[in-house]
Design a protein around this motif. Structure first.
Motif: not given
Length: 100
Positions: A11-15, A51-55
């Motif tokens: 996971i690179s970021c979570s927003q 939340r949206m997890l960007k992988c």
């Protein structure tokens, strides 16, 4: 053979999603899956914080407030339900039958 999914590495970021973005995603899901209209409030409640997890590899995952993974997509492709959600609501995807 398969690479194991590790949260810290993958996971690179979570927003947290804004309500307007959540509404847009709901509308896209209703367009993509017409049979989901009756169940959309139980799958994506309006009052829940998503939340949206960007992988890595341009994969985005929608997660509800309880941490349950709901839908994913790669790049700007269509949203696809996770297997867990598909087991709860098997009619999300079109029914396919193979003849012998």
């Amino acid at each position: 053979m398969f690479k194991k999914f590790d949260e810290k590495e993958s996971i690179s970021c979570s927003q947290q999603l804004k309500s307007s973005v959540q509404k847009g995603i709901r509308n896209k899901l209703l367009e993509q899956f017409p049979g989901i209209e009756e169940y959309i409030d139980s799958i994506l409640p309006k009052k829940d914080n998503f939340r949206m997890l960007k992988c890595h590899d341009h994969i985005e995952i929608i997660v509800n407030g309880g941490g349950e993974l709901l839908f994913f997509r790669q790049r700007d492709g269509p949203w696809m339900p996770t297997l867990r959600l598909l087991h709860k609501y098997p009619f999300l995807l079109p029914h396919e039958q193979v003849d012998k």
